[in-house]
Design an enzyme around this catalytic site. Structure first.
Site, PDB file in Angstrom:
ATOM      1  N   SER A  34       5.456 -14.866 -18.309  1.00 31.10           N
ATOM      2  CA  SER A  34       4.091 -14.814 -18.844  1.00 31.10           C
ATOM      3  C   SER A  34       3.635 -16.144 -19.439  1.00 31.10           C
ATOM      4  O   SER A  34       4.357 -16.783 -20.204  1.00 31.10           O
ATOM      5  CB  SER A  34       4.002 -13.735 -19.931  1.00 31.10           C
ATOM      6  OG  SER A  34       2.714 -13.775 -20.514  1.00 31.10           O
ATOM      7  N   THR A  81       0.563  -5.887 -20.037  1.00 33.37           N
ATOM      8  CA  THR A  81       0.568  -6.156 -18.610  1.00 33.37           C
ATOM      9  C   THR A  81       1.458  -5.130 -17.910  1.00 33.37           C
ATOM     10  O   THR A  81       1.944  -4.183 -18.541  1.00 33.37           O
ATOM     11  CB  THR A  81       0.938  -7.638 -18.348  1.00 33.37           C
ATOM     12  OG1 THR A  81       0.769  -7.914 -16.972  1.00 33.37           O
ATOM     13  CG2 THR A  81       2.354  -7.971 -18.764  1.00 33.37           C
ATOM     14  N   LYS A  85      -0.209  -0.771 -18.538  1.00 30.59           N
ATOM     15  CA  LYS A  85      -1.653  -0.728 -18.826  1.00 30.59           C
ATOM     16  C   LYS A  85      -2.203   0.699 -18.931  1.00 30.59           C
ATOM     17  O   LYS A  85      -3.109   0.956 -19.721  1.00 30.59           O
ATOM     18  CB  LYS A  85      -2.433  -1.502 -17.757  1.00 30.59           C
ATOM     19  CG  LYS A  85      -2.252  -3.009 -17.862  1.00 30.59           C
ATOM     20  CD  LYS A  85      -3.117  -3.728 -16.837  1.00 30.59           C
ATOM     21  CE  LYS A  85      -2.921  -5.230 -16.928  1.00 30.59           C
ATOM     22  NZ  LYS A  85      -3.802  -5.958 -16.028  1.00 30.59           N
ATOM     23  N   GLU A  97     -16.392   1.013 -22.747  1.00 32.32           N
ATOM     24  CA  GLU A  97     -16.877   1.703 -21.547  1.00 32.32           C
ATOM     25  C   GLU A  97     -16.147   1.203 -20.311  1.00 32.32           C
ATOM     26  O   GLU A  97     -15.769   1.960 -19.431  1.00 32.32           O
ATOM     27  CB  GLU A  97     -18.389   1.502 -21.374  1.00 32.32           C
ATOM     28  CG  GLU A  97     -19.230   2.372 -22.278  1.00 32.32           C
ATOM     29  CD  GLU A  97     -18.833   3.852 -22.230  1.00 32.32           C
ATOM     30  OE1 GLU A  97     -18.795   4.410 -21.116  1.00 32.32           O
ATOM     31  OE2 GLU A  97     -18.547   4.427 -23.296  1.00 32.32           O
ATOM     32  N   ASP A 121      -9.835  -8.165 -17.785  1.00 29.17           N
ATOM     33  CA  ASP A 121      -9.547  -8.778 -16.481  1.00 29.17           C
ATOM     34  C   ASP A 121     -10.831  -9.050 -15.692  1.00 29.17           C
ATOM     35  O   ASP A 121     -10.962 -10.079 -15.041  1.00 29.17           O
ATOM     36  CB  ASP A 121      -8.627  -7.869 -15.656  1.00 29.17           C
ATOM     37  CG  ASP A 121      -7.232  -7.793 -16.242  1.00 29.17           C
ATOM     38  OD1 ASP A 121      -6.786  -8.782 -16.851  1.00 29.17           O
ATOM     39  OD2 ASP A 121      -6.584  -6.746 -16.097  1.00 29.17           O
ATOM     40  N   ASN A 169      -8.940  -0.889   1.391  1.00 25.56           N
ATOM     41  CA  ASN A 169      -7.541  -0.695   1.008  1.00 25.56           C
ATOM     42  C   ASN A 169      -6.756  -0.076   2.149  1.00 25.56           C
ATOM     43  O   ASN A 169      -7.307   0.640   2.986  1.00 25.56           O
ATOM     44  CB  ASN A 169      -7.460   0.216  -0.227  1.00 25.56           C
ATOM     45  CG  ASN A 169      -6.113   0.123  -0.900  1.00 25.56           C
ATOM     46  OD1 ASN A 169      -5.578  -0.984  -1.074  1.00 25.56           O
ATOM     47  ND2 ASN A 169      -5.544   1.249  -1.275  1.00 25.56           N
ATOM     48  N   THR A 171      -4.579   2.246   1.870  1.00 21.52           N
ATOM     49  CA  THR A 171      -4.702   3.689   1.662  1.00 21.52           C
ATOM     50  C   THR A 171      -6.143   3.990   1.269  1.00 21.52           C
ATOM     51  O   THR A 171      -6.548   3.755   0.123  1.00 21.52           O
ATOM     52  CB  THR A 171      -3.735   4.148   0.542  1.00 21.52           C
ATOM     53  OG1 THR A 171      -2.460   3.571   0.788  1.00 21.52           O
ATOM     54  CG2 THR A 171      -3.633   5.653   0.474  1.00 21.52           C
ATOM     55  N   LYS A 174      -7.366   5.884  -1.986  1.00 21.47           N
ATOM     56  CA  LYS A 174      -7.345   5.223  -3.306  1.00 21.47           C
ATOM     57  C   LYS A 174      -8.654   4.463  -3.546  1.00 21.47           C
ATOM     58  O   LYS A 174      -9.177   4.441  -4.660  1.00 21.47           O
ATOM     59  CB  LYS A 174      -6.159   4.265  -3.391  1.00 21.47           C
ATOM     60  CG  LYS A 174      -4.842   4.962  -3.566  1.00 21.47           C
ATOM     61  CD  LYS A 174      -3.914   4.055  -4.362  1.00 21.47           C
ATOM     62  CE  LYS A 174      -2.537   4.000  -3.799  1.00 21.47           C
ATOM     63  NZ  LYS A 174      -1.791   2.815  -4.192  1.00 21.47           N
ATOM     64  N   MET A 232      -6.283 -13.220  -6.678  1.00 18.76           N
ATOM     65  CA  MET A 232      -5.919 -13.025  -8.086  1.00 18.76           C
ATOM     66  C   MET A 232      -4.529 -13.587  -8.396  1.00 18.76           C
ATOM     67  O   MET A 232      -4.187 -13.803  -9.543  1.00 18.76           O
ATOM     68  CB  MET A 232      -5.965 -11.546  -8.443  1.00 18.76           C
ATOM     69  CG  MET A 232      -7.374 -10.996  -8.465  1.00 18.76           C
ATOM     70  SD  MET A 232      -7.365  -9.366  -9.204  1.00 18.76           S
ATOM     71  CE  MET A 232      -9.046  -8.874  -8.883  1.00 18.76           C
TER      72      MET A 232
HETATM   73  P1  ATR Z   1      -1.640  -3.693  -9.087  1.00 19.77           P
HETATM   74  O1  ATR Z   1      -1.626  -2.962 -10.379  1.00 19.77           O
HETATM   75  O2  ATR Z   1      -1.136  -5.102  -9.140  1.00 19.77           O
HETATM   76  O3  ATR Z   1      -2.956  -3.597  -8.385  1.00 19.77           O
HETATM   77  P2  ATR Z   1      -0.586  -1.589  -7.427  1.00 19.77           P
HETATM   78  O4  ATR Z   1      -1.286  -0.561  -8.247  1.00 19.77           O
HETATM   79  O5  ATR Z   1       0.811  -1.329  -6.973  1.00 19.77           O
HETATM   80  O6  ATR Z   1      -0.512  -2.967  -8.180  1.00 19.77           O
HETATM   81  O7  ATR Z   1      -1.504  -1.899  -6.153  1.00 19.77           O
HETATM   82  C1  ATR Z   1      -1.104  -2.756  -5.147  1.00 19.77           C
HETATM   83  C2  ATR Z   1      -2.230  -2.924  -4.133  1.00 19.77           C
HETATM   84  O8  ATR Z   1      -1.753  -3.762  -3.070  1.00 19.77           O
HETATM   85  C3  ATR Z   1      -2.665  -1.628  -3.483  1.00 19.77           C
HETATM   86  O9  ATR Z   1      -4.015  -1.727  -3.121  1.00 19.77           O
HETATM   87  C4  ATR Z   1      -1.764  -1.598  -2.231  1.00 19.77           C
HETATM   88  O10 ATR Z   1      -2.253  -0.813  -1.186  1.00 19.77           O
HETATM   89  P3  ATR Z   1      -1.967   0.785  -1.150  1.00 19.77           P
HETATM   90  O11 ATR Z   1      -2.895   1.385  -2.162  1.00 19.77           O
HETATM   91  O12 ATR Z   1      -2.261   1.190   0.236  1.00 19.77           O
HETATM   92  O13 ATR Z   1      -0.517   0.941  -1.531  1.00 19.77           O
HETATM   93  C5  ATR Z   1      -1.815  -3.044  -1.842  1.00 19.77           C
HETATM   94  N1  ATR Z   1      -0.694  -3.442  -0.995  1.00 19.77           N
HETATM   95  C6  ATR Z   1       0.592  -3.640  -1.352  1.00 19.77           C
HETATM   96  N2  ATR Z   1       1.343  -4.038  -0.300  1.00 19.77           N
HETATM   97  C7  ATR Z   1       0.492  -4.087   0.759  1.00 19.77           C
HETATM   98  C8  ATR Z   1       0.646  -4.450   2.151  1.00 19.77           C
HETATM   99  N3  ATR Z   1       1.814  -4.841   2.646  1.00 19.77           N
HETATM  100  N4  ATR Z   1      -0.449  -4.392   2.944  1.00 19.77           N
HETATM  101  C9  ATR Z   1      -1.648  -4.011   2.455  1.00 19.77           C
HETATM  102  N5  ATR Z   1      -1.865  -3.667   1.160  1.00 19.77           N
HETATM  103  C10 ATR Z   1      -0.800  -3.702   0.331  1.00 19.77           C
END
Ligand code: ATR
Length: 290
Positions: A34, A81, A85, A97, A121, A169, A171, A174, A232
């Site tokens: 950190s 962190t 969180k 908010e 953030d 994303n 997924t 999400k 980021m």
């Molecule tokens: P953080 O708190 O840093 O955002 P997180 O909650 O684990 O960490 O989220 C990681 C993000 O990176 C998610 O959007 C994840 O996608 P999924 O929601 O589908 O898991 C994305 N991510 C991680 N590895 C990935 C990869 N190889 N390809 C595409 N997206 C990825």
């Protein structure tokens, strides 16, 4: 109704005589990397504040204990962190908010028997983008990722009145879950594949892909259409996403170091009421990285 934890906090904060230096912490696991202690010490020197800010590794499952012990020893505030969180959010008596919308906090303030939670953030990101003269108003913004990092910045991006904010994303569910919190028709959720024939002005990577070495499945033509790409993540080396964007001729490629300093500045302001100058601290950190 307060829990016994919150009652304990109220008692501590109401009965303590403050005669030691104000204590601040950043809690995480891992935490050794950190830069927050350095940043806050620089802010304190710059603004002549007397405070002690240190990083503390917290064992998983011991976050409550860490907060209690900080409050018991002149703690005035803490940054939080990964992976705490959401737990920090759950401990708060009052929330901003934007923290309510994010479902997570990175800044805790202990005052008058109350734990206040906020998330800075998004301010850090937006301030850094604006410092780089990236136009957000009326822009089409693509936010990659739907984890905590993405959630924490959505509200701040929307406050800049973009033309559209698209969250893509791996997924899809999400991303869809995030946009449900915002009754705003400028925001939408897509898969990465859906973005292939779309164009955006600003693309922000909030996935953890830059950290894992995997590459983002975003089409070259989509990246090429933008005027600014932001990651980021930061480090000595530019991330693959930023290298790709640069090679494709994107005018501005920016890493997350400025966001880091910007979120710290916003926390510092919450605690002290003083807005520190981020530029010299950012320059010092950049020099340490090279
Ligand atoms: P953080 O708190 O840093 O955002 P997180 O909650 O684990 O960490 O989220 C990681 C993000 O990176 C998610 O959007 C994840 O996608 P999924 O929601 O589908 O898991 C994305 N991510 C991680 N590895 C990935 C990869 N190889 N390809 C595409 N997206 C990825």
């Amino acid at each position: 109704m307060y829990s016994s934890f919150n009652n304990w906090v109220r008692l501590q904060l109401n009965t303590k005589a403050s005669n030691l230096m104000d204590q601040y912490r950043v809690f995480g696991n891992p935490i050794a990397q950190s830069k927050s202690p350095f940043i806050h010490q620089q802010f304190a020197l710059q603004t002549k504040q007397s405070l002690n800010y240190q990083s503390e590794l917290v064992e998983l499952g011991k976050f409550d204990v860490a907060i209690k012990s900080l409050i018991a020893t002149e703690g005035k505030g803490a940054n939080v962190t990964a992976p705490f969180k959401e737990q920090a959010f759950a401990l708060c008596d009052e929330l901003s908010e934007r923290a309510k919308l994010a479902g997570a906090v990175n800044t805790l303030t202990f005052s008058e028997g109350i734990i206040y939670g906020d998330t800075t953030d998004g301010i850090g990101l937006v301030t850094d983008l604006l410092n780089h003269k990236v136009q957000l108003r009326n822009s089409r913004i693509l936010l990659l990722g739907a984890g905590g990092a993405a959630k924490g910045v959505v509200q701040s991006l929307l406050e800049q009145s973009p033309k559209s904010l698209t969250i893509a994303n791996r997924t899809l569910s999400k991303a869809q879950a995030i946009i449900q919190h915002y009754p705003d028709n400028t925001i939408s959720a897509l898969t990465f594949a859906d973005t292939e024939h779309l164009t955006f002005d600003v693309i922000i990577n909030a996935t953890s892909v830059g950290l894992s070495g995997a590459s983002l499945p975003i089409a070259n033509q989509t990246i090429k259409s933008s005027v600014a790409c932001y990651d980021m993540v930061y480090g000595r080396e530019q991330t693959d996403f930023l290298k790709q964007a640069k090679n494709l001729g994107v005018a501005q490629v920016i890493d997350g170091l400025g966001m880091l300093v910007g979120q710290a500045a916003a926390s510092f302001q919450i605690w002290t009421g003083i807005n520190p100058d981020v530029d010299p601290v950012l320059a010092a950190l950049r020099a340490q990285l090279t």
